[in-house]
Scaffold this motif. Structure first.
Motif, short mmCIF file in Angstrom:
data_model
loop_
_atom_site.label_atom_id
_atom_site.label_comp_id
_atom_site.label_asym_id
_atom_site.label_seq_id
_atom_site.Cartn_x
_atom_site.Cartn_y
_atom_site.Cartn_z
N TYR A 1 10.93 -14.99 35.90
CA TYR A 1 12.07 -14.06 35.88
C TYR A 1 11.65 -12.79 36.59
CZ TYR A 1 13.64 -17.33 32.37
OH TYR A 1 14.01 -18.47 31.72
N HIS B 1 18.63 -9.23 39.43
CA HIS B 1 17.71 -10.09 38.68
C HIS B 1 17.73 -11.47 39.32
CE1 HIS B 1 17.12 -7.32 35.25
NE2 HIS B 1 18.31 -6.88 35.65
N ASN C 1 15.73 -15.63 39.02
CA ASN C 1 14.73 -16.49 38.38
C ASN C 1 14.55 -17.76 39.19
OD1 ASN C 1 16.30 -18.76 37.14
ND2 ASN C 1 17.30 -17.04 36.12
#
Length: 106
Positions: free
Chosen positions: A58, A88, A90
């Motif tokens: 992550y 963000h 991942n």
């Protein structure tokens, strides 16, 4: 409830308690501790936890501009992704990450 049904219920409850008592310590003995790894590379802060087969990394791009992240995996092929500023991201693959690097602006 008849005496016969009550006796069966008591036997079943006793058997279940016995199974639970013996399964508890055996299950605890085979459990492994999961480690969480955290760090930074350039604009990216990242974290990942030990997985059984696959691992997810992550990341968070803390810069205002888009940057390219490069993740090297122990089993899977290396991976690169351009991540927008403040976003963000991942990535999941077989094995664990061996290196996580910021390759600069995209």
């Amino acid at each position: 409830m008849s005496i016969k049904k009550r006796a069966l219920a008591v036997v079943a409850a006793s058997a279940a308690a016995g199974i639970m008592a013996t399964a508890g310590p055996a299950a605890a003995a085979t459990a492994t501790a999961m480690s969480t790894h955290r760090g930074t590379s350039g604009c990216f802060s990242w974290s990942w936890a030990d997985g059984n087969v696959t691992t997810a990394v992550y990341t968070h791009n803390t810069c205002s501009s888009a940057h390219k992240i490069h993740i090297s995996w122990s089993v899977a092929a290396d991976y690169e992704e351009c991540v927008a500023g403040g976003a963000h991201f991942n990535s999941r693959a077989v094995g664990g990450p061996t290196a996580i690097k910021d390759y600069g602006k995209c």
